[in-house]
Design an enzyme around this catalytic site. Structure first.
Site, PDB file in Angstrom:
ATOM      1  N   ASP A 196      -7.399   4.167  -4.282  1.00 58.14           N
ATOM      2  CA  ASP A 196      -7.823   3.886  -3.034  1.00 58.14           C
ATOM      3  C   ASP A 196      -8.413   5.136  -2.833  1.00 58.14           C
ATOM      4  OD1 ASP A 196      -7.770   1.750  -0.902  1.00 58.14           O
ATOM      5  OD2 ASP A 196      -7.690   3.716   0.395  1.00 58.14           O
ATOM      6  N   LYS A 226       0.821  -1.238  -0.020  1.00 54.53           N
ATOM      7  CA  LYS A 226      -0.029   0.140   0.245  1.00 54.53           C
ATOM      8  C   LYS A 226       0.869   1.143  -0.141  1.00 54.53           C
ATOM      9  CE  LYS A 226      -4.529   0.990   0.342  1.00 54.53           C
ATOM     10  NZ  LYS A 226      -5.602   0.277   0.051  1.00 54.53           N
TER      11      LYS A 226
HETATM   12  P1  NDP Z   1     -13.240   7.223  -2.439  1.00 54.96           P
HETATM   13  O1  NDP Z   1     -12.096   8.547  -2.440  1.00 54.96           O
HETATM   14  O2  NDP Z   1     -13.759   7.128  -4.024  1.00 54.96           O
HETATM   15  O3  NDP Z   1     -14.370   7.399  -1.619  1.00 54.96           O
HETATM   16  C1  NDP Z   1     -14.327   7.592  -0.054  1.00 54.96           C
HETATM   17  C2  NDP Z   1     -15.603   7.942   0.355  1.00 54.96           C
HETATM   18  O4  NDP Z   1     -15.781   7.869   1.887  1.00 54.96           O
HETATM   19  C3  NDP Z   1     -16.017   9.159  -0.053  1.00 54.96           C
HETATM   20  O5  NDP Z   1     -17.408   9.752   0.210  1.00 54.96           O
HETATM   21  C4  NDP Z   1     -15.461  10.140   1.277  1.00 54.96           C
HETATM   22  O6  NDP Z   1     -16.092  11.422   1.830  1.00 54.96           O
HETATM   23  C5  NDP Z   1     -15.736   9.112   2.490  1.00 54.96           C
HETATM   24  N1  NDP Z   1     -14.804   9.208   3.577  1.00 54.96           N
HETATM   25  C6  NDP Z   1     -13.284   9.302   3.355  1.00 54.96           C
HETATM   26  N2  NDP Z   1     -12.734   9.300   4.544  1.00 54.96           N
HETATM   27  C7  NDP Z   1     -13.851   9.795   5.598  1.00 54.96           C
HETATM   28  C8  NDP Z   1     -13.743  10.066   6.967  1.00 54.96           C
HETATM   29  N3  NDP Z   1     -12.583  10.004   7.681  1.00 54.96           N
HETATM   30  N4  NDP Z   1     -15.318   9.977   7.373  1.00 54.96           N
HETATM   31  C9  NDP Z   1     -16.251   9.820   6.560  1.00 54.96           C
HETATM   32  N5  NDP Z   1     -16.376   9.343   5.372  1.00 54.96           N
HETATM   33  C10 NDP Z   1     -15.023   9.540   4.794  1.00 54.96           C
HETATM   34  O7  NDP Z   1     -12.471   5.765  -1.971  1.00 54.96           O
HETATM   35  P2  NDP Z   1     -12.963   4.402  -2.273  1.00 54.96           P
HETATM   36  O8  NDP Z   1     -14.487   4.257  -2.368  1.00 54.96           O
HETATM   37  O9  NDP Z   1     -12.157   3.904  -3.146  1.00 54.96           O
HETATM   38  O10 NDP Z   1     -12.544   3.659  -0.869  1.00 54.96           O
HETATM   39  C11 NDP Z   1     -13.469   3.645   0.340  1.00 54.96           C
HETATM   40  C12 NDP Z   1     -13.096   2.565   1.163  1.00 54.96           C
HETATM   41  O11 NDP Z   1     -12.884   1.138   0.558  1.00 54.96           O
HETATM   42  C13 NDP Z   1     -11.532   2.561   1.662  1.00 54.96           C
HETATM   43  O12 NDP Z   1     -11.280   2.059   3.022  1.00 54.96           O
HETATM   44  C14 NDP Z   1     -10.762   1.786   0.914  1.00 54.96           C
HETATM   45  O13 NDP Z   1      -9.363   1.698   1.345  1.00 54.96           O
HETATM   46  C15 NDP Z   1     -11.519   0.847   0.572  1.00 54.96           C
HETATM   47  N6  NDP Z   1     -11.217  -0.096  -0.521  1.00 54.96           N
HETATM   48  C16 NDP Z   1     -11.174   0.562  -1.834  1.00 54.96           C
HETATM   49  C17 NDP Z   1     -11.111  -0.197  -2.995  1.00 54.96           C
HETATM   50  C18 NDP Z   1     -11.063   0.278  -4.711  1.00 54.96           C
HETATM   51  O14 NDP Z   1     -10.844  -0.521  -5.413  1.00 54.96           O
HETATM   52  N7  NDP Z   1     -11.481   1.643  -4.705  1.00 54.96           N
HETATM   53  C19 NDP Z   1     -10.735  -1.640  -2.875  1.00 54.96           C
HETATM   54  C20 NDP Z   1     -10.971  -2.527  -1.491  1.00 54.96           C
HETATM   55  C21 NDP Z   1     -11.228  -1.503  -0.613  1.00 54.96           C
HETATM   56  P3  NDP Z   1     -15.803  12.559   0.882  1.00 54.96           P
HETATM   57  O15 NDP Z   1     -16.356  12.414  -0.358  1.00 54.96           O
HETATM   58  O16 NDP Z   1     -16.264  13.661   1.555  1.00 54.96           O
HETATM   59  O17 NDP Z   1     -14.420  12.756   0.876  1.00 54.96           O
HETATM   60  O1  2IT Z   2      -7.874  -1.998  -0.618  1.00 52.63           O
HETATM   61  C1  2IT Z   2      -7.625  -2.290  -2.129  1.00 52.63           C
HETATM   62  O2  2IT Z   2      -8.017  -3.572  -2.118  1.00 52.63           O
HETATM   63  C2  2IT Z   2      -7.455  -1.374  -2.973  1.00 52.63           C
HETATM   64  N1  2IT Z   2      -7.602  -0.335  -2.835  1.00 52.63           N
HETATM   65  C3  2IT Z   2      -7.363  -1.860  -4.439  1.00 52.63           C
HETATM   66  C4  2IT Z   2      -6.148  -2.493  -4.581  1.00 52.63           C
HETATM   67  C5  2IT Z   2      -5.825  -2.835  -6.039  1.00 52.63           C
HETATM   68  O3  2IT Z   2      -4.526  -3.240  -6.112  1.00 52.63           O
HETATM   69  O4  2IT Z   2      -6.542  -3.116  -6.759  1.00 52.63           O
END
Ligand code: NDP
Ligand code: 2IT
Length: 450
Positions: A165, A125
């Site tokens: 992420d 990461k």
């Molecule tokens: P994005 O940046 O697309 O979205 C994050 C969302 O969560 C936004 O709506 C944001 O609000 C909100 N958020 C972030 N931090 C906080 C906080 N401290 N309190 C409240 N709301 C918060 O990220 P992703 O959707 O990609 O990621 C979301 C989660 O999923 C993370 O934990 C990430 O590690 C996990 N994840 C992501 C993957 C991926 O493929 N993208 C894969 C597996 C897991 P705002 O819009 O106001 O910033």
């Molecule tokens: O937390 C996760 O698994 C991710 N943000 C996706 C990682 C990836 O390599 O697609």
């Protein structure tokens, strides 16, 4: 003090300023300890001691200029935790809260998640304390170019393949890929989440959210339930939350809540595809706040708290809860309220979104709980499929990728059931941790002390 507690205490002492990393190590060690202790092979190899130490941590300066020409300085990181079963693989997070301990937890978690996917990927990461919010596209581009201006030395399609992420989506991946290609003078699959016309995989944008809901379907099927007409609360409004909502709606569920870091919207009628399209426009195009949803749909309620607080305060009944925002967003008190309000399934779209107390409450009450390393693995699994397509120099269709994603989620579910079944209840935490651990630990031992 037991041997297990001594082990955890040593990790705590060595990483005292890294609470999320300690939380994550503790959960995994609690799950795998019996398997570890009963194996002379694992103990002799000191496989757990080797596992909790990252192979390499890279920390670097990122200097760039904002639109006013002022110099800005951020810190960049890449934690290359474990490459026993494949090249390092994992996302990049751009958020002001990013620091070493947070990325160590995410990289550690990624080792076991990637192992569960059945694909050959190690755990990593990275990211930066850079905040993309409020920055112009040009500022984001200059930052991404500066970030890749250092990171390029440490990654490569057979070494380490980053992805998105929090705060890193298609725009940021594009800028970073452009810079890597320019410096290295080669077009390779060094990042995943690329645009569909330049090496990206179809379904990768949807994959984490879709995979999460496929996993929920598998969990529910095992207990004779499904998503049809079920009330679903989703936190977050980003990539994972949006596509989780899309899939729930397609399967006949009713999504009544979403939130961002400022507020929650409650839409009691439930979102449909038009409403979700509006959320995507607000968050992905305008890069605005979820509360703007009420400008077009004034009947909804907007509250300046997160989804779980709102459920507790307003006693809202939900069947299924999908935390898709960030770590430790759902605590013990809010989990008690969820259980009281009839929730029978929680699955983590985000990484470690539940506090340890919240997880313990769900397990004690035998509520179905899919931890992130199993339930959200569809994203990195589809990244793995993107790497395969890049190596083949070929693109699969949406249907082909979606079919493989569904199969992978089923396989992860089977592994959790195999190692986590106890008295008719599937403990997905234990199942996922043991299955993920065994593959990596055996590979490490087969490769010797290195
Ligand atoms: P994005 O940046 O697309 O979205 C994050 C969302 O969560 C936004 O709506 C944001 O609000 C909100 N958020 C972030 N931090 C906080 C906080 N401290 N309190 C409240 N709301 C918060 O990220 P992703 O959707 O990609 O990621 C979301 C989660 O999923 C993370 O934990 C990430 O590690 C996990 N994840 C992501 C993957 C991926 O493929 N993208 C894969 C597996 C897991 P705002 O819009 O106001 O910033
Ligand atoms: O937390 C996760 O698994 C991710 N943000 C996706 C990682 C990836 O390599 O697609």
């Amino acid at each position: 003090m037991s041997e297990k507690e001594k082990f955890i205490k040593a990790v705590e002492e060595k990483n005292a300023d890294q609470p999320e990393f300690i939380q994550c190590v503790r959960e995994i060690v609690e799950s795998v300890w019996d398997v570890y202790e009963s194996s002379d092979k694992f103990k002799k190899a000191r496989v757990l001691d080797l596992l909790v130490e990252p192979e390499r941590v890279i920390i670097f300066k990122v200097a760039w200029q904002d639109d006013a020409g002022d110099v800005c300085v951020n810190r960049g990181y890449r934690v290359q935790f474990n490459s026993a079963i494949g090249p390092f693989k994992g996302g990049l997070r751009f958020h002001p809260s990013v620091k070493l301990g947070l990325l160590k937890f995410l990289a550690f978690e990624q080792i076991f998640k990637n192992s569960l996917t059945t694909l050959p990927m190690g755990g990593a990461k990275g990211g930066s304390d850079f905040d993309p919010k409020g920055k112009s596209d040009n500022e984001v581009m200059r930052f991404c170019h500066a970030f890749m201006g250092e990171l390029y030395r440490h990654i490569g399609p057979n070494t380490d393949v980053p992805a998105g992420d929090i705060g890193v989506g298609a725009r940021e991946i594009g800028y970073m890929f452009g810079k890597y290609k320019k410096i290295k003078n080669e077009f390779t699959g060094v990042l995943t989440g690329k645009g569909a016309t330049w090496g990206g995989s179809l379904i990768r944008p949807e994959a984490t959210g879709y995979g999460l809901v496929y996993f929920v379907q598998d969990m529910l099927e095992l207990v004779g339930k499904d998503l049809k007409d079920k009330t679903v609360a989703i936190s977050g409004a980003g990539n994972v939350a949006q596509y989780a909502a899309e899939k729930v709606i397609q399967l006949g569920g009713k999504v009544i809540m979403l939130c961002d870091s400022h507020s929650t919207v409650i839409d009691e009628i439930g979102l449909d595809s038009d409403k979700l399209g509006h959320v995507m426009h607000i968050k992905n195009v305008k890069r605005g706040r979820i509360k703007e949803y009420s400008d077009k749909y004034p009947s909804v309620c907007v509250i300046g708290k997160n989804v779980w607080e709102v459920i507790k305060e307003k006693n809202i009944k939900v069947d299924v809860a999908l935390p898709c925002a960030t770590q430790n967003e759902l605590d013990g008190e809010n989990t008690k309220a969820l259980i009281k309000n009839g929730c029978f399934c929680v699955a983590a779209g985000a990484n470690m979104p539940l506090t340890s107390e919240a997880v313990a409450l769900l397990r004690k009450n035998k509520i179905l709980y899919g931890p992130g390393k199993a339930a959200n693995a569809g994203g990195v699994a589809t990244s793995g499929l993107e790497m395969t397509q890049n190596s083949l120099r070929f693109n699969w269709t949406r249907e082909e990728v979606d079919g493989k994603l569904k199969e992978i989620m089923k396989s992860i579910h089977r592994q959790c059931v195999q190692y986590g079944s106890e008295d008719g209840y599937v403990d997905y935490v234990k199942g996922a941790n043991i299955a993920g651990f065994l593959k990596v630990a055996n590979a490490m031992i087969e490769q010797g002390v290195c």
